[in-house]
Design a protein around this motif. Structure first.
Motif, PDB file in Angstrom:
ATOM      1  N   PRO A 142      82.396   5.390  28.536  1.00 56.54           N
ATOM      2  CA  PRO A 142      82.290   3.931  28.631  1.00 56.54           C
ATOM      3  C   PRO A 142      80.922   3.473  29.127  1.00 56.54           C
ATOM      4  O   PRO A 142      80.434   2.422  28.718  1.00 56.54           O
ATOM      5  N   MET A 143      80.298   4.267  30.014  1.00 54.58           N
ATOM      6  CA  MET A 143      78.944   3.919  30.449  1.00 54.58           C
ATOM      7  C   MET A 143      77.993   4.001  29.263  1.00 54.58           C
ATOM      8  O   MET A 143      77.172   3.098  29.053  1.00 54.58           O
ATOM      9  N   ALA A 144      78.108   5.060  28.473  1.00 52.95           N
ATOM     10  CA  ALA A 144      77.244   5.219  27.302  1.00 52.95           C
ATOM     11  C   ALA A 144      77.450   4.066  26.321  1.00 52.95           C
ATOM     12  O   ALA A 144      76.482   3.495  25.790  1.00 52.95           O
ATOM     13  N   GLU A 145      78.700   3.715  26.082  1.00 51.69           N
ATOM     14  CA  GLU A 145      79.006   2.599  25.178  1.00 51.69           C
ATOM     15  C   GLU A 145      78.357   1.310  25.680  1.00 51.69           C
ATOM     16  O   GLU A 145      77.707   0.580  24.920  1.00 51.69           O
ATOM     17  N   ALA A 146      78.523   1.017  26.964  1.00 50.79           N
ATOM     18  CA  ALA A 146      77.954  -0.213  27.534  1.00 50.79           C
ATOM     19  C   ALA A 146      76.430  -0.200  27.484  1.00 50.79           C
ATOM     20  O   ALA A 146      75.802  -1.225  27.189  1.00 50.79           O
ATOM     21  N   ILE A 147      75.830   0.947  27.760  1.00 52.87           N
ATOM     22  CA  ILE A 147      74.367   1.054  27.723  1.00 52.87           C
ATOM     23  C   ILE A 147      73.852   0.745  26.318  1.00 52.87           C
ATOM     24  O   ILE A 147      72.912  -0.046  26.148  1.00 52.87           O
ATOM     25  N   LEU A 148      74.452   1.371  25.305  1.00 50.03           N
ATOM     26  CA  LEU A 148      73.990   1.135  23.935  1.00 50.03           C
ATOM     27  C   LEU A 148      74.226  -0.312  23.514  1.00 50.03           C
ATOM     28  O   LEU A 148      73.344  -0.949  22.946  1.00 50.03           O
TER      29      LEU A 148
ATOM     30  N   PHE B   6      78.296  16.020  17.564  1.00 56.17           N
ATOM     31  CA  PHE B   6      77.259  16.712  18.331  1.00 56.17           C
ATOM     32  C   PHE B   6      77.464  16.381  19.800  1.00 56.17           C
ATOM     33  O   PHE B   6      77.974  15.315  20.129  1.00 56.17           O
ATOM     34  N   THR B   7      77.007  17.259  20.687  1.00 53.58           N
ATOM     35  CA  THR B   7      76.888  16.801  22.075  1.00 53.58           C
ATOM     36  C   THR B   7      75.714  15.833  22.079  1.00 53.58           C
ATOM     37  O   THR B   7      74.793  15.926  21.238  1.00 53.58           O
ATOM     38  N   LEU B   8      75.731  14.893  22.992  1.00 53.67           N
ATOM     39  CA  LEU B   8      74.642  13.915  23.085  1.00 53.67           C
ATOM     40  C   LEU B   8      73.304  14.613  23.308  1.00 53.67           C
ATOM     41  O   LEU B   8      72.300  14.274  22.689  1.00 53.67           O
ATOM     42  N   LYS B   9      73.305  15.635  24.156  1.00 53.89           N
ATOM     43  CA  LYS B   9      72.053  16.360  24.428  1.00 53.89           C
ATOM     44  C   LYS B   9      71.611  17.178  23.225  1.00 53.89           C
ATOM     45  O   LYS B   9      70.417  17.242  22.921  1.00 53.89           O
ATOM     46  N   GLU B  10      72.532  17.789  22.533  1.00 57.80           N
ATOM     47  CA  GLU B  10      72.204  18.547  21.322  1.00 57.80           C
ATOM     48  C   GLU B  10      71.570  17.609  20.285  1.00 57.80           C
ATOM     49  O   GLU B  10      70.560  17.938  19.669  1.00 57.80           O
ATOM     50  N   PHE B  11      72.160  16.430  20.115  1.00 56.73           N
ATOM     51  CA  PHE B  11      71.679  15.451  19.142  1.00 56.73           C
ATOM     52  C   PHE B  11      70.248  15.024  19.446  1.00 56.73           C
ATOM     53  O   PHE B  11      69.455  14.775  18.543  1.00 56.73           O
TER      54      PHE B  11
ATOM     55  N   VAL C 183      76.810  16.064  32.995  1.00 58.43           N
ATOM     56  CA  VAL C 183      77.702  16.379  34.114  1.00 58.43           C
ATOM     57  C   VAL C 183      78.693  15.233  34.346  1.00 58.43           C
ATOM     58  O   VAL C 183      78.320  14.055  34.317  1.00 58.43           O
ATOM     59  N   ASP C 184      79.939  15.597  34.589  1.00 61.10           N
ATOM     60  CA  ASP C 184      81.002  14.621  34.825  1.00 61.10           C
ATOM     61  C   ASP C 184      80.896  14.111  36.261  1.00 61.10           C
ATOM     62  O   ASP C 184      81.057  14.876  37.211  1.00 61.10           O
ATOM     63  N   PRO C 185      80.658  12.811  36.451  1.00 58.18           N
ATOM     64  CA  PRO C 185      80.546  12.279  37.811  1.00 58.18           C
ATOM     65  C   PRO C 185      81.900  11.971  38.451  1.00 58.18           C
ATOM     66  O   PRO C 185      81.962  11.606  39.624  1.00 58.18           O
ATOM     67  N   PHE C 186      83.006  12.128  37.698  1.00 58.88           N
ATOM     68  CA  PHE C 186      84.331  11.731  38.168  1.00 58.88           C
ATOM     69  C   PHE C 186      84.602  12.285  39.564  1.00 58.88           C
ATOM     70  O   PHE C 186      84.468  13.479  39.809  1.00 58.88           O
ATOM     71  N   GLY C 187      84.972  11.387  40.466  1.00 56.65           N
ATOM     72  CA  GLY C 187      85.284  11.784  41.834  1.00 56.65           C
ATOM     73  C   GLY C 187      84.062  11.939  42.718  1.00 56.65           C
ATOM     74  O   GLY C 187      84.195  12.214  43.907  1.00 56.65           O
ATOM     75  N   GLY C 188      82.874  11.759  42.146  1.00 51.54           N
ATOM     76  CA  GLY C 188      81.639  11.921  42.904  1.00 51.54           C
ATOM     77  C   GLY C 188      81.183  10.632  43.566  1.00 51.54           C
ATOM     78  O   GLY C 188      81.812   9.577  43.435  1.00 51.54           O
TER      79      GLY C 188
ATOM     80  N   TYR D 172      74.029   7.663  34.986  1.00 53.09           N
ATOM     81  CA  TYR D 172      73.548   6.481  34.259  1.00 53.09           C
ATOM     82  C   TYR D 172      72.120   6.703  33.759  1.00 53.09           C
ATOM     83  O   TYR D 172      71.808   6.438  32.590  1.00 53.09           O
ATOM     84  N   GLN D 173      71.246   7.168  34.638  1.00 52.22           N
ATOM     85  CA  GLN D 173      69.841   7.384  34.261  1.00 52.22           C
ATOM     86  C   GLN D 173      69.746   8.393  33.119  1.00 52.22           C
ATOM     87  O   GLN D 173      68.994   8.195  32.166  1.00 52.22           O
ATOM     88  N   GLU D 174      70.499   9.474  33.228  1.00 49.81           N
ATOM     89  CA  GLU D 174      70.483  10.494  32.187  1.00 49.81           C
ATOM     90  C   GLU D 174      70.984   9.921  30.861  1.00 49.81           C
ATOM     91  O   GLU D 174      70.364  10.116  29.811  1.00 49.81           O
ATOM     92  N   LEU D 175      72.099   9.193  30.909  1.00 48.67           N
ATOM     93  CA  LEU D 175      72.642   8.607  29.686  1.00 48.67           C
ATOM     94  C   LEU D 175      71.672   7.614  29.061  1.00 48.67           C
ATOM     95  O   LEU D 175      71.482   7.602  27.838  1.00 48.67           O
ATOM     96  N   ASP D 176      71.055   6.780  29.876  1.00 51.86           N
ATOM     97  CA  ASP D 176      70.114   5.785  29.360  1.00 51.86           C
ATOM     98  C   ASP D 176      68.959   6.466  28.615  1.00 51.86           C
ATOM     99  O   ASP D 176      68.592   6.056  27.510  1.00 51.86           O
TER     100      ASP D 176
END
Length: 148
Positions: A16-22, A101-106, A116-121, A130-134
């Protein structure tokens, strides 16, 4: 029109963060959705994900969605957060091998292909995600636009 589907596990943090960023980049010619491999339909984005998006003035209104055949068929490109997400999709939808594809592979990352999954962090971990996804989404857009 390029239809991008971001996929993670529960569809409450990374995708959802990736979707919102795009969506926030407001680029003509792109449609975007997100889904989760093991999502409970109807959950909000995690509190930290919403806070990070708010901190960056990114609009969001998210309700989690389970990955399904309709979403897979809708997408021109499916970008997963991890290699295990990619392989789960390929196992269930082998016909997607040319568009998942994985986002990084693409974006050309060759070694560690998981976001990395931030869940619970902590909120700081969500900020890093967020920075990485952006950055990765910016690279993905450039790649898609250069191939059109």
């Amino acid at each position: 029109m390029q239809r991008i589907l971001f996929v993670c596990t529960g569809n409450t943090c990374r995708s959802p963060m990736a979707e919102a960023i795009l969506k926030n980049k407001k680029i003509d010619g792109f449609e975007v959705k997100s889904a989760g491999i093991y999502a409970a339909t109807g959950s909000e984005a995690s509190a930290h994900a919403k806070k990070v998006l708010d901190d960056h003035q990114i609009e969001h209104d998210h309700s989690s969605t389970m990955l399904d055949t309709e979403a897979v068929r809708w997408a021109d490109v499916i970008l997963t957060m991890t290699a295990s997400h990619k392989y789960a999709i390929l196992q269930q939808y082998p016909e997607t091998s040319d568009k998942v594809f994985t986002l990084k592979e693409f974006t050309g990352e060759e070694f560690y292909v998981d976001v990395v999954d931030p869940f619970g962090g902590s909120l700081a971990i969500y900020q890093e995600t967020y920075q990485e996804l952006d950055q990765l989404i910016t690279k993905a857009i450039e790649k898609i636009q250069s191939s059109q």
